[in-house]
Write a protein that holds these residues in place. Structure first.
Motif, mmCIF file in Angstrom:
data_model
loop_
_atom_site.group_PDB
_atom_site.id
_atom_site.type_symbol
_atom_site.label_atom_id
_atom_site.label_comp_id
_atom_site.label_asym_id
_atom_site.label_seq_id
_atom_site.Cartn_x
_atom_site.Cartn_y
_atom_site.Cartn_z
ATOM 1 N N GLN A 14 2.142 4.013 -5.856
ATOM 2 C CA GLN A 14 2.200 2.804 -5.265
ATOM 3 C C GLN A 14 2.431 1.838 -6.049
ATOM 4 O OE1 GLN A 14 1.944 2.237 -1.388
ATOM 5 N NE2 GLN A 14 2.866 4.221 -2.098
ATOM 6 N N CYS A 16 4.786 -0.517 -9.109
ATOM 7 C CA CYS A 16 5.605 -1.610 -9.013
ATOM 8 C C CYS A 16 7.056 -1.222 -8.497
ATOM 9 C CB CYS A 16 5.841 -2.432 -10.453
ATOM 10 S SG CYS A 16 4.224 -3.104 -10.903
ATOM 11 N N LEU A 19 7.001 0.768 -5.120
ATOM 12 C CA LEU A 19 6.529 -0.218 -4.017
ATOM 13 C C LEU A 19 7.899 -1.176 -3.897
ATOM 14 C CD1 LEU A 19 3.109 -1.668 -4.532
ATOM 15 C CD2 LEU A 19 3.943 -0.145 -2.792
ATOM 16 N N LYS A 24 5.436 2.096 -0.009
ATOM 17 C CA LYS A 24 4.489 1.697 1.124
ATOM 18 C C LYS A 24 4.709 2.563 2.222
ATOM 19 C CE LYS A 24 1.567 -1.870 3.219
ATOM 20 N NZ LYS A 24 1.889 -2.132 4.428
ATOM 21 N N PRO A 54 11.345 5.933 -4.976
ATOM 22 C CA PRO A 54 9.854 6.071 -4.877
ATOM 23 C C PRO A 54 9.617 7.605 -5.247
ATOM 24 C CG PRO A 54 10.918 5.764 -2.725
ATOM 25 C CD PRO A 54 11.872 5.548 -3.629
#
Length: 102
Positions: A14, A16, A19, A24, A54
């Motif tokens: 989670q 920078c 995200l 998220k 991610p």
């Protein structure tokens, strides 16, 4: 939980970059999924693989997934967390090159 089942943790970055690339929603998808009893989902700090964001890391087996979208989560939950078979095309290629290219 069956005593023969090891506790597993799904770490969903989670930080920078993750995200900014939708982490998220990944966390929410894992939290809403039908997980095995021996699996917990945790929001994590940076996993150090920002260029592949991610990112998700499953411990203790050290399985790393990258460049995920929420649509990938049901398959990872079913195939990996329930059936024990990693989703090869979503594995981090640098960390799991032995698996992907074998």
């Amino acid at each position: 939980m069956n005593s023969s089942q090891k506790q597993r943790t799904v770490l969903v970055c989670q930080n920078c970059t993750c995200l900014a690339r939708g982490a998220k929603a990944l966390l929410e998808a894992f939290q809403a999924a039908d997980l095995p009893d021996n699996v917990e989902v945790v929001a994590s700090d940076c996993l150090g693989q920002c260029n592949m964001a991610p990112n998700v890391r499953i411990i203790p087996e050290e399985t790393w997934y990258c460049r995920l979208s929420p649509e990938d989560i049901p398959r990872i939950v079913q195939q990996h967390l329930h059936e024990g078979k990693p989703v090869a095309e979503k594995l981090h290629p640098r960390i799991h090159s032995y698996y992907i290219f074998s």
